[in-house]
Scaffold this active site. Structure first.
Site, PDB file in Angstrom:
ATOM      1  N   ASP A  22     -15.023   6.617 -16.623  1.00 23.41           N
ATOM      2  CA  ASP A  22     -15.492   7.743 -16.093  1.00 23.41           C
ATOM      3  C   ASP A  22     -16.013   7.470 -14.505  1.00 23.41           C
ATOM      4  O   ASP A  22     -17.028   6.363 -14.247  1.00 23.41           O
ATOM      5  CB  ASP A  22     -17.772   7.350 -17.398  1.00 23.41           C
ATOM      6  CG  ASP A  22     -18.451   8.733 -16.620  1.00 23.41           C
ATOM      7  OD1 ASP A  22     -17.670   9.474 -15.103  1.00 23.41           O
ATOM      8  OD2 ASP A  22     -18.548   9.627 -17.532  1.00 23.41           O
ATOM      9  N   SER A  64     -16.174  13.193 -14.093  1.00 29.77           N
ATOM     10  CA  SER A  64     -16.540  12.808 -15.303  1.00 29.77           C
ATOM     11  C   SER A  64     -16.694  14.809 -16.055  1.00 29.77           C
ATOM     12  O   SER A  64     -15.536  14.860 -15.876  1.00 29.77           O
ATOM     13  CB  SER A  64     -18.263  12.480 -15.420  1.00 29.77           C
ATOM     14  OG  SER A  64     -18.710  12.607 -16.800  1.00 29.77           O
TER      15      SER A  64
END
Length: 582
Positions: free
Chosen positions: A289, A58
């Site tokens: 993500d 992320s």
């Protein structure tokens, strides 16, 4: 003398990537200064560091990708967070350029043929990726503490999945395959002076040529792939646009869940993916993500260091003894798990949908950080192959001594489920500065090894007077707590920094970082933009519908905006807490 090998792992952080960026900025500033001081000051420790691998998920993955290119360039370091237009792409990307206002824009919906790919407008993410991952100010010589074969691992969540056969003797059976979604992508730097220290990725578009000619604009295929992968690892599900990455079948054998050390051992390797016979190579994947499946990819860095010229062949863990260790993973964790176990848990109350749903998301995030195979090692006492920098603000804690339960999080970006930093530049600037401050404290007091460590001892001066001067300046007491398992370090001898802070201006304690408060006028602008984006998204979604249905549905978003605006504003104020001032 061999260098102390270092892997830097960066956990997911959403908007608190600003904190990770601040840590990296100060660490780089100190390393640059140390290597400059070694040439002129005989009292400076002379051992070497080699950053071998960056891993991240992320926001941490985005920082890992930026590091890969920024460490090849010259850039200014930021102690004054009011600056704009700097050459520091950590700072510009995470403090000055990202913001909620462009994320609530409608540029992604302008093309009549476009679809709604995310609740937020991801156009600004693409602009930042191109800016941050294009070379600007090449250094005449590479940084000596960055491996010429630096590796980068980014955690991904591959929504297409990778099939693996369970029962190879029963082709076509109903339960023949299982799917793996916790993906990763690997890149490796290569320069004219590099030499093979670790097997490179088998694919040419994963080799990042850092020679200036190869990094000019427009970027080569490999650098474009890194840009896309950086956006993919940070593509928060639903809110930010998923990213399409071409992948090769060779990348999945051994599979992503298998440790590098296991794959390189003499044990029987896991079989290849069970792709259909007509599967193209490369094939396209849709990625979101990486924090969904592996929010803290410590294992990537650990396994890479373990497999890269490890002094103990076949070992399953890095050497943790303070004297014997010659490599370590440094993790930057803006949101370390601090949950307390509920001793008065009410099952009936927690079964309600309104409580079970947020608990489910919390469970998924926590599970993505848990690696049971490493737990026994981590619980075995002090480990000097695993260090962590996490947010800490003693001044903030002291302000709430009367009622510690009311102490807000050290990071201002933590507000609004870690999206708070996108709402206000001041929050991001605060956390960037706190990252620098925490990094300074960590390097001075915690990132230490004993004088007789296998890397540090051979580099110390043989002259007693010079050694005494070095220890007087840099020596620290044993940092291990009294109840920790003891290492083989000689008792009573000083410990020395792995990365020494040399110049006085860098050793001077960084002052308290003042907290910022969002003003009412700014919040009003954001609330208006949220509903403007909401109406634009709904209009795009219903555009293909027949005109009669569109006419019926069109007033809905405006009605919802009018009715819900006050409630949303009150909820935001509550969540912002001490970070808001009316």
């Amino acid at each position: 003398m061999p260098p102390f090998k270092l892997g830097i792992n960066m956990a997911g952080a959403v908007s608190a990537g600003a904190y990770t960026a601040g840590v990296l900025d100060f660490l780089t500033e100190v390393l640059d200064d140390w290597y400059a001081q070694k040439k002129v000051d005989p009292t400076v420790p002379t051992h070497d560091i080699s950053i071998e691998v960056f891993t991240g998920a992320s926001a941490g993955g985005m920082c890992a990708a930026i590091s890969a290119i920024l460490l090849q360039d010259d850039f200014e370091h930021i102690s004054d967070t009011s600056k704009t237009g700097t050459t520091n792409r950590f700072y510009e990307s995470w403090v000055n350029r990202i913001d909620i206002q462009p994320l609530l824009g409608s540029d992604d919906l302008a093309d009549p043929k476009s679809t709604v790919d995310s609740l937020l407008d991801s156009t600004i993410i693409e602009q930042i990726a191109e800016y941050a991952l294009t070379r600007k100010n090449p250094l005449p010589e590479p940084r000596p503490y960055v491996s010429p074969n630096l590796n980068i691992f980014l955690s991904l969540t591959n929504l297409r999945g990778v099939p693996y056969s369970i029962v190879s003797v029963a082709p076509g059976s109903v339960e023949e395959s299982t799917f793996f979604y916790g993906d990763r992508i690997r890149f490796q730097l290569e320069s004219a002076k590099s030499f093979p220290a670790y097997p490179p990725p088998p694919l040419p578009d994963r080799i990042l040529d850092v020679n200036p000619a190869a990094m000019s604009y427009p970027p080569t295929l490999a650098w474009k792939t890194l840009q896309t992968a950086a956006m993919a690892t940070g593509a928060f599900p639903v809110f930010l646009k998923p990213r399409v990455l071409p992948r090769f079948q060779a990348e999945y054998c051994p599979p992503g869940w298998e440790a590098v050390a296991t794959a390189d051992s003499t044990s029987t390797p896991t079989g290849p993916p069970h792709f259909p016979p007509a599967m193209p190579d490369p094939f396209k994947t849709v990625n979101v993500d990486g924090g969904v499946t592996n929010n803290d990819p410590f294992n990537y860095a650990h396994d890479f260091l373990l497999a890269s010229s490890c002094p103990v062949p076949g070992a399953k863990h890095l050497i943790s003894d303070a004297v014997e260790t010659d490599r370590a993973v440094l993790s930057i964790a803006p949101f370390p798990t601090t949950q307390a176990y509920d001793s008065v848990y009410d099952p009936a109350r927690q079964s309600a949908v309104i409580r079970a749903l947020p608990a489910l998301f919390g469970a998924l995030i926590s599970q993505s950080r848990f690696f049971g195979q490493s737990l026994s090692k981590l619980l075995g006492g002090a480990s000097f192959s695993n260090f962590i920098i996490a947010p800490s603000d003693d001044d903030l804690r002291k302000q709430h001594l009367a009622d510690p339960t009311r102490t807000p999080p050290a990071l201002q970006c933590a507000a609004l489920s870690a999206f708070g930093g996108f709402f206000e530049r001041g929050f991001r600037a605060h956390d960037f500065a706190l990252g620098r401050r925490n990094c300074q404290k960590f390097l001075l007091d915690h990132f230490l090894l004993p004088q007789d460590n296998v890397i540090i001892a051979p580099s110390l001066p043989s002259d007693p007077a010079a050694l005494a001067a070095l220890i007087a300046r840099y020596g620290r007491p044993d940092p291990t707590p009294p109840d920790a398992s003891k290492t083989s370090a000689a008792p009573g001898k000083p410990w020395l920094p792995i990365v020494p802070i040399c110049s006085p201006h860098l050793r001077e304690p960084i002052p308290e970082v003042p907290r910022f408060q969002m003003r009412e006028a700014k919040l009003d602008i954001i609330v208006d933009l949220i509903f403007k984006r909401f109406r634009a998204v709904i209009a795009k979604l219903i555009a293909p519908a027949p005109w009669a249905l569109r006419a019926f549905l069109s007033p809905g978003p405006m009605i919802v905006s009018c009715l819900a605006k006050g409630a949303l504003r009150r909820a935001l104020v509550k969540q912002l807490g001490d970070s808001y001032k009316a």
